[in-house]
Design a protein around this motif. Structure first.
Motif, PDB file in Angstrom:
ATOM      1  N   GLN A  61      12.125  -6.953  -0.565  1.00  0.00           N
ATOM      2  CA  GLN A  61      13.125  -6.340  -1.436  1.00  0.00           C
ATOM      3  C   GLN A  61      12.565  -5.024  -1.948  1.00  0.00           C
ATOM      4  O   GLN A  61      11.416  -4.947  -2.376  1.00  0.00           O
ATOM      5  CB  GLN A  61      13.475  -7.254  -2.608  1.00  0.00           C
ATOM      6  N   VAL A  62      13.389  -3.977  -1.908  1.00  0.00           N
ATOM      7  CA  VAL A  62      12.936  -2.622  -2.227  1.00  0.00           C
ATOM      8  C   VAL A  62      13.669  -2.093  -3.457  1.00  0.00           C
ATOM      9  O   VAL A  62      14.890  -2.233  -3.580  1.00  0.00           O
ATOM     10  CB  VAL A  62      13.159  -1.671  -1.033  1.00  0.00           C
ATOM     11  N   THR A  63      12.911  -1.475  -4.363  1.00  0.00           N
ATOM     12  CA  THR A  63      13.471  -0.799  -5.533  1.00  0.00           C
ATOM     13  C   THR A  63      13.010   0.654  -5.496  1.00  0.00           C
ATOM     14  O   THR A  63      11.806   0.922  -5.380  1.00  0.00           O
ATOM     15  CB  THR A  63      13.008  -1.450  -6.844  1.00  0.00           C
ATOM     16  N   ILE A  64      13.946   1.590  -5.587  1.00  0.00           N
ATOM     17  CA  ILE A  64      13.643   3.023  -5.505  1.00  0.00           C
ATOM     18  C   ILE A  64      13.992   3.695  -6.829  1.00  0.00           C
ATOM     19  O   ILE A  64      15.083   3.480  -7.370  1.00  0.00           O
ATOM     20  CB  ILE A  64      14.448   3.687  -4.367  1.00  0.00           C
ATOM     21  N   LEU A  65      13.082   4.491  -7.352  1.00  0.00           N
ATOM     22  CA  LEU A  65      13.308   5.257  -8.573  1.00  0.00           C
ATOM     23  C   LEU A  65      13.202   6.741  -8.235  1.00  0.00           C
ATOM     24  O   LEU A  65      12.273   7.166  -7.551  1.00  0.00           O
ATOM     25  CB  LEU A  65      12.276   4.915  -9.648  1.00  0.00           C
ATOM     26  N   LYS A 103      24.108  -3.300   1.078  1.00  0.00           N
ATOM     27  CA  LYS A 103      25.038  -4.425   1.144  1.00  0.00           C
ATOM     28  C   LYS A 103      24.332  -5.750   0.870  1.00  0.00           C
ATOM     29  O   LYS A 103      24.915  -6.675   0.291  1.00  0.00           O
ATOM     30  CB  LYS A 103      25.689  -4.458   2.532  1.00  0.00           C
ATOM     31  N   GLU A 104      23.060  -5.848   1.244  1.00  0.00           N
ATOM     32  CA  GLU A 104      22.324  -7.098   1.116  1.00  0.00           C
ATOM     33  C   GLU A 104      21.797  -7.346  -0.289  1.00  0.00           C
ATOM     34  O   GLU A 104      21.377  -8.457  -0.611  1.00  0.00           O
ATOM     35  CB  GLU A 104      21.141  -7.126   2.102  1.00  0.00           C
ATOM     36  N   ALA A 138      16.936   8.635   2.232  1.00  0.00           N
ATOM     37  CA  ALA A 138      16.380   8.178   3.512  1.00  0.00           C
ATOM     38  C   ALA A 138      15.867   6.743   3.401  1.00  0.00           C
ATOM     39  O   ALA A 138      16.094   5.924   4.300  1.00  0.00           O
ATOM     40  CB  ALA A 138      15.255   9.113   3.952  1.00  0.00           C
ATOM     41  N   VAL A 139      15.186   6.427   2.302  1.00  0.00           N
ATOM     42  CA  VAL A 139      14.668   5.066   2.115  1.00  0.00           C
ATOM     43  C   VAL A 139      15.819   4.073   2.000  1.00  0.00           C
ATOM     44  O   VAL A 139      15.806   3.006   2.628  1.00  0.00           O
ATOM     45  CB  VAL A 139      13.774   4.997   0.856  1.00  0.00           C
ATOM     46  N   LEU A 140      16.847   4.423   1.206  1.00  0.00           N
ATOM     47  CA  LEU A 140      17.984   3.519   1.035  1.00  0.00           C
ATOM     48  C   LEU A 140      18.738   3.333   2.352  1.00  0.00           C
ATOM     49  O   LEU A 140      19.154   2.213   2.695  1.00  0.00           O
ATOM     50  CB  LEU A 140      18.926   4.063  -0.039  1.00  0.00           C
ATOM     51  N   SER A 141      18.907   4.406   3.123  1.00  0.00           N
ATOM     52  CA  SER A 141      19.584   4.309   4.420  1.00  0.00           C
ATOM     53  C   SER A 141      18.791   3.453   5.391  1.00  0.00           C
ATOM     54  O   SER A 141      19.369   2.666   6.148  1.00  0.00           O
ATOM     55  CB  SER A 141      19.800   5.710   5.003  1.00  0.00           C
ATOM     56  N   TYR A 142      17.480   3.606   5.384  1.00  0.00           N
ATOM     57  CA  TYR A 142      16.620   2.798   6.248  1.00  0.00           C
ATOM     58  C   TYR A 142      16.800   1.319   5.927  1.00  0.00           C
ATOM     59  O   TYR A 142      16.922   0.479   6.826  1.00  0.00           O
ATOM     60  CB  TYR A 142      15.160   3.216   6.062  1.00  0.00           C
ATOM     61  N   CYS A 143      16.818   0.986   4.634  1.00  0.00           N
ATOM     62  CA  CYS A 143      16.989  -0.408   4.209  1.00  0.00           C
ATOM     63  C   CYS A 143      18.372  -0.936   4.604  1.00  0.00           C
ATOM     64  O   CYS A 143      18.517  -2.106   4.981  1.00  0.00           O
ATOM     65  CB  CYS A 143      16.789  -0.522   2.703  1.00  0.00           C
ATOM     66  N   GLN A 144      19.386  -0.076   4.536  1.00  0.00           N
ATOM     67  CA  GLN A 144      20.724  -0.493   4.930  1.00  0.00           C
ATOM     68  C   GLN A 144      20.764  -0.835   6.423  1.00  0.00           C
ATOM     69  O   GLN A 144      21.345  -1.847   6.827  1.00  0.00           O
ATOM     70  CB  GLN A 144      21.731   0.614   4.607  1.00  0.00           C
ATOM     71  N   VAL A 145      20.135   0.016   7.238  1.00  0.00           N
ATOM     72  CA  VAL A 145      20.125  -0.199   8.687  1.00  0.00           C
ATOM     73  C   VAL A 145      19.370  -1.477   9.042  1.00  0.00           C
ATOM     74  O   VAL A 145      19.807  -2.261   9.894  1.00  0.00           O
ATOM     75  CB  VAL A 145      19.512   1.019   9.410  1.00  0.00           C
ATOM     76  N   TRP A 146      18.240  -1.716   8.378  1.00  0.00           N
ATOM     77  CA  TRP A 146      17.408  -2.881   8.679  1.00  0.00           C
ATOM     78  C   TRP A 146      17.803  -4.107   7.853  1.00  0.00           C
ATOM     79  O   TRP A 146      17.110  -5.111   7.882  1.00  0.00           O
ATOM     80  CB  TRP A 146      15.933  -2.544   8.441  1.00  0.00           C
ATOM     81  N   GLN A 147      18.904  -4.004   7.127  1.00  0.00           N
ATOM     82  CA  GLN A 147      19.444  -5.118   6.345  1.00  0.00           C
ATOM     83  C   GLN A 147      18.421  -5.649   5.335  1.00  0.00           C
ATOM     84  O   GLN A 147      18.229  -6.853   5.166  1.00  0.00           O
ATOM     85  CB  GLN A 147      19.928  -6.238   7.268  1.00  0.00           C
ATOM     86  N   ILE A 148      17.764  -4.709   4.652  1.00  0.00           N
ATOM     87  CA  ILE A 148      16.795  -5.045   3.611  1.00  0.00           C
ATOM     88  C   ILE A 148      17.475  -4.890   2.252  1.00  0.00           C
ATOM     89  O   ILE A 148      18.051  -3.837   1.969  1.00  0.00           O
ATOM     90  CB  ILE A 148      15.566  -4.114   3.682  1.00  0.00           C
TER      91      ILE A 148
END
Length: 277
Positions: free
Chosen positions: A152-156, A184-185, A207-217
């Protein structure tokens, strides 16, 4: 040049030249320079004391920008509880980092920390500028070192309040303020209102948020809109509502120590800035 009034003059243009013609115009010297620049712009991620690959990671907190990085230093990071386990070295027009881990608030750096009591918890402080052509490298080399299952990723991050799109004047907004954007996840409750359309996020946070979206993270981005671009107490403390979140709640250190650390950061910054007065 026109020979009479009203004559249509076609300006020289490269439009219509195919790729083969453009490639033929590149000299060996041009190719060598391009290769050297590409090599110089390569990102290097150095991990230390981590034998396992990929890394088992349950929580990954990424603070992008000096104010977000200072928030982690002030309210989360403790030299007794955390250890530096990685560093990113990169070069571009706006940033030159090194492998040093003893950094000032005004330095450009990207460091990774691991919670000693729970090695699956990682933090990243990224106060350096990652250029657009380097963001994919950053994502591939950082996330490529981690197990994505159970992550699970949190970005500030911070952003100028002038970039916030609203029907009312931004002059009347009480800045700084937080907005959230999630994948979405991500099913947990967010700590602030969601970012409204047509607002967008950009650069490394996007970029980090998009990466997580693509990899369903499962991932959430907390963006602080502020009217102060330098290291600032009010902007740093605008992130404090996140301390009650499920991800950060168990990581918060002593409040008195947080205040001392915050004052230390600001004092160091002021001393650095006085050199140029």
């Amino acid at each position: 040049m026109a020979t009479f009034f009203g004559e249509v003059v076609v300006a020289p243009s490269r439009a219509g030249l195919d790729e083969e013609e453009e490639e033929r115009e590149e000299t060996p010297e041009d190719r060598e320079i391009r290769r050297e620049l590409e090599k110089k712009r390569e990102i290097e991620v150095l991990w230390s004391g981590l034998a396992q690959r990929p890394l088992a990671c349950s929580r990954f907190v990424v603070a992008i920008g000096r104010n977000a990085a200072a928030f982690l230093s002030s309210f989360i990071l403790d030299s007794v509880c955390w250890e530096v386990v990685g560093v990113v070295k990169l070069w571009n027009e706006w940033c030159r980092t090194s492998s040093a881990t003893n950094v000032l608030p005004t330095d450009s750096f990207c460091l990774f920390y691991r919670l000693i009591s729970d090695p699956t918890v990682l933090l990243c402080q990224c106060s350096c500028y990652v250029a657009e052509d380097q963001q994919f490298q950053w994502l591939e080399k950082v996330f490529g070192s981690m197990q994505k299952e159970g992550l699970q990723v949190t970005i500030l991050s911070t952003c100028p309040v002038a970039d916030y799109k609203t029907q009312e004047s931004t002059l009347t907004l009480a800045s700084p303020f937080l907005k959230a954007l999630k994948t979405k996840e991500f099913q947990e409750q967010v700590c602030c209102p969601l970012l409204e359309q047509p607002n967008i996020v950009r650069d490394l946070p996007a970029a980090v948020l998009s990466y997580c979206q693509v990899w369903q993270i499962p991932a959430v981005l907390y963006q602080c809109y502020t009217d102060v671009i330098k290291l600032d107490t009010v902007t740093i403390e605008a992130f404090k509502p996140l301390l009650s979140s499920k991800v950060l709640k168990s990581l918060v250190k002593d409040a008195s120590e947080s205040t001392k650390m915050l004052k230390k950061f600001l004092t160091a910054t002021e001393s650095h800035n006085n050199i140029y007065i």
